[in-house]
Every structure is written in C-alpha cells, then in structure tokens.
Design a protein around this motif. Sequence first.
Motif, mmCIF file in Angstrom:
data_model
loop_
_atom_site.group_PDB
_atom_site.id
_atom_site.type_symbol
_atom_site.label_atom_id
_atom_site.label_comp_id
_atom_site.label_asym_id
_atom_site.label_seq_id
_atom_site.Cartn_x
_atom_site.Cartn_y
_atom_site.Cartn_z
ATOM 1 N N GLY A 1 22.462 16.198 4.458
ATOM 2 C CA GLY A 1 22.804 16.866 3.210
ATOM 3 C C GLY A 1 22.240 18.273 3.219
ATOM 4 O O GLY A 1 21.200 18.532 3.821
ATOM 5 N N ASP A 2 22.925 19.179 2.564
ATOM 6 C CA ASP A 2 22.529 20.587 2.574
ATOM 7 C C ASP A 2 21.515 20.846 1.465
ATOM 8 O O ASP A 2 21.776 21.579 0.504
ATOM 9 N N TYR A 3 20.338 20.226 1.600
ATOM 10 C CA TYR A 3 19.260 20.369 0.631
ATOM 11 C C TYR A 3 17.950 20.607 1.391
ATOM 12 O O TYR A 3 17.857 20.322 2.591
ATOM 13 N N ASP A 4 16.963 21.121 0.688
ATOM 14 C CA ASP A 4 15.640 21.279 1.310
ATOM 15 C C ASP A 4 14.963 19.929 1.484
ATOM 16 O O ASP A 4 14.274 19.688 2.475
ATOM 17 N N ALA A 5 15.136 19.035 0.514
ATOM 18 C CA ALA A 5 14.555 17.692 0.568
ATOM 19 C C ALA A 5 15.274 16.817 -0.445
ATOM 20 O O ALA A 5 15.788 17.303 -1.463
ATOM 21 N N VAL A 6 15.320 15.516 -0.157
ATOM 22 C CA VAL A 6 15.846 14.516 -1.098
ATOM 23 C C VAL A 6 14.807 13.406 -1.166
ATOM 24 O O VAL A 6 14.591 12.683 -0.188
ATOM 25 N N TYR A 7 14.143 13.283 -2.312
ATOM 26 C CA TYR A 7 13.059 12.320 -2.465
ATOM 27 C C TYR A 7 13.535 11.113 -3.267
ATOM 28 O O TYR A 7 13.988 11.251 -4.406
ATOM 29 N N LEU A 8 13.426 9.933 -2.659
ATOM 30 C CA LEU A 8 13.746 8.689 -3.346
ATOM 31 C C LEU A 8 12.483 7.853 -3.502
ATOM 32 O O LEU A 8 11.702 7.708 -2.555
ATOM 33 N N ASP A 9 12.324 7.306 -4.684
ATOM 34 C CA ASP A 9 11.180 6.449 -5.017
ATOM 35 C C ASP A 9 11.595 4.999 -4.763
ATOM 36 O O ASP A 9 12.214 4.355 -5.610
ATOM 37 N N ILE A 10 11.264 4.484 -3.581
ATOM 38 C CA ILE A 10 11.703 3.148 -3.167
ATOM 39 C C ILE A 10 10.561 2.159 -3.359
ATOM 40 O O ILE A 10 9.477 2.328 -2.813
ATOM 41 N N GLN A 11 10.832 1.117 -4.146
ATOM 42 C CA GLN A 11 9.798 0.146 -4.481
ATOM 43 C C GLN A 11 9.934 -1.163 -3.713
ATOM 44 O O GLN A 11 8.948 -1.729 -3.265
ATOM 45 N N SER A 12 11.149 -1.666 -3.558
ATOM 46 C CA SER A 12 11.327 -2.944 -2.876
ATOM 47 C C SER A 12 12.798 -3.157 -2.558
ATOM 48 O O SER A 12 13.667 -2.381 -2.969
ATOM 49 N N VAL A 13 13.053 -4.226 -1.796
ATOM 50 C CA VAL A 13 14.420 -4.647 -1.474
ATOM 51 C C VAL A 13 14.550 -6.114 -1.857
ATOM 52 O O VAL A 13 13.662 -6.920 -1.562
ATOM 53 N N GLU A 14 15.617 -6.467 -2.537
ATOM 54 C CA GLU A 14 15.901 -7.858 -2.867
ATOM 55 C C GLU A 14 17.077 -8.359 -2.039
ATOM 56 O O GLU A 14 18.090 -7.684 -1.922
ATOM 57 N N VAL A 15 16.919 -9.541 -1.462
ATOM 58 C CA VAL A 15 17.995 -10.171 -0.704
ATOM 59 C C VAL A 15 18.325 -11.487 -1.376
ATOM 60 O O VAL A 15 17.446 -12.331 -1.600
ATOM 61 N N THR A 16 19.584 -11.679 -1.730
ATOM 62 C CA THR A 16 20.037 -12.931 -2.339
ATOM 63 C C THR A 16 20.868 -13.683 -1.320
ATOM 64 O O THR A 16 21.892 -13.189 -0.842
ATOM 65 N N MET A 17 20.403 -14.888 -0.974
ATOM 66 C CA MET A 17 21.153 -15.755 -0.084
ATOM 67 C C MET A 17 22.067 -16.640 -0.927
ATOM 68 O O MET A 17 21.780 -16.933 -2.089
#
Length: 270
Positions: free
Chosen positions: A53-69
Amino acid sequence: MMKKQLLAIAAMALCAFATSCSKDDNTTNDPNNPNNPNTGKSSLSMYLTDGPGDYDAVYLDIQSVEVTMDGQSPVTLNAIRPGIYDLLKFSNGTDTLLARADVPSGSIEQIRLILGSNNSVVVNNISYPLITPSGQTSGIKLNLHDSLVAGNAYNIWIDFDAAKSIHQTGNGKYMLKPVVRAYSALTNGRIKGFVLPLSALATVYAINGVDTFSAIPEVTDGFFLISGLPQANYNVLFDAGDTTLKDTMYLNVPVTFGVETNLGAVTLVP
C-alpha cells in the motif's frame, strides 16, 4: 500505458495437508473410531503477511484469532504478542507468527480476526485513526471451509491487502474495510524476481482474468515476491513509476503449487 487497477479479491480457499489421501473402511464418522479424522486435535499456526500500500505505515491492533470448527464452539488463539502491528513490514515474503494453538480436528467453519481499537494509518508523516465499520466490531471474518486431520500441523497465512483495505472519505477521514485472503503452505503459488533499475519505482502485478495480485519491490535491491497465488497462468505487468521508462509485460507465466516461479532480473528500459 494505462495503469492496471487492482480488483477486489475474494479470500482464497485453503487446502489442508494430510498424511494419507486414501480412504478405507476404517475411516467413518464414528467419533469413537481412532481412524476418524475428526477425532483429536490439530496444531494450527497463523501468520500475518501483507499486500503493498502507498502509505508510510498501516498499524493494526490485533488481539486474537478465533477458529470455529463445524458443530463446535469457537476456539480462541491468543496472539503471540497482542497489540499493534505495522502491516507494511510484512511484504515480499516477510511474515510474523501471529497465533498458535491446538484446535479440534475436523472442518473449519470460520476464522475471525479480532482487532482492538488502536488502528491507524500514516500518510505523509501524519497519523490518522482508522475508522472500522460497525459491522466489523465482532471481528474480521474469513469464511474458509477446509479440513484439519488429527495429529497434523497446519500453517495458514492471513494476507491483508493494504491498498484495498483503506479508503479515504470525503471529509479526510480514513476507513478500514479489510480485504483479506488466506492460504496454506500447499496452496501457495509464488512469483519472484528483481526489478531494475531501482529508480524505476515499479509496481508488479500478476493478473489472471479479473483477479490481480501485486507487490512493490524492495527499494534496496528491487526484490519482489507475490505469494498465495492460485494455480494458473498469469500476465505479469511491471508498471514503472518513472515515466521515462517503459512498462513491461510477461505473458502466460505459469504458477504451480509448491513451485516458486523465478523471473530473475527484469530491467525496464527507456
């Protein structure tokens, strides 16, 4: 030459690896049968990577991942390091381990990426908060339908397309509408190479019908790598940012799972 516009890409379906592809009379839906692939657990590792992406930075606040079987309650994979990740640091084959856990074996019904509230984008050295649509407060959904066999380990890459995921509104605000795809180690077609001269400031596009994937070569050596490509033939466009140089197109470049297609050094000329 008219520049190619990136197209929205649906999340790529995943293909799991099993120690045996054969079926026999011992494999049934009986949960008490030890040969039932839905019995037991599988090791699942999630990696974060990014499209350019044409940006200086892209900051994402990632806390967890959920997987549903299928037929089961969601399993939370806590992030190895919950908090803020700069997506633009994970391009051209660079990734980071996001989460790892044992999950019940069986069919994946859904993957959900849970974000915190500290998301932002930096444009021309100015930081702007990323506004997340209300419909995504419960997380970013990846509807994947794949099977995990008990006792096996699986790697899945979550690939954000920064260019398509961020939209500037009319009042100067920035919205986060994630365009995300996922792929596994065995569904990972790749095209790599180098673009010269470095002053070309090129963008590389791999085009297959209506699907377009992209990479921005490294400024230090011109290296690029486009990962997570489905098996197909691609037209590879080298789009020169320097208008004194000509764009270049490679036609019908084959991509096969498990094989890294190397285009070598591609030199753009006046």
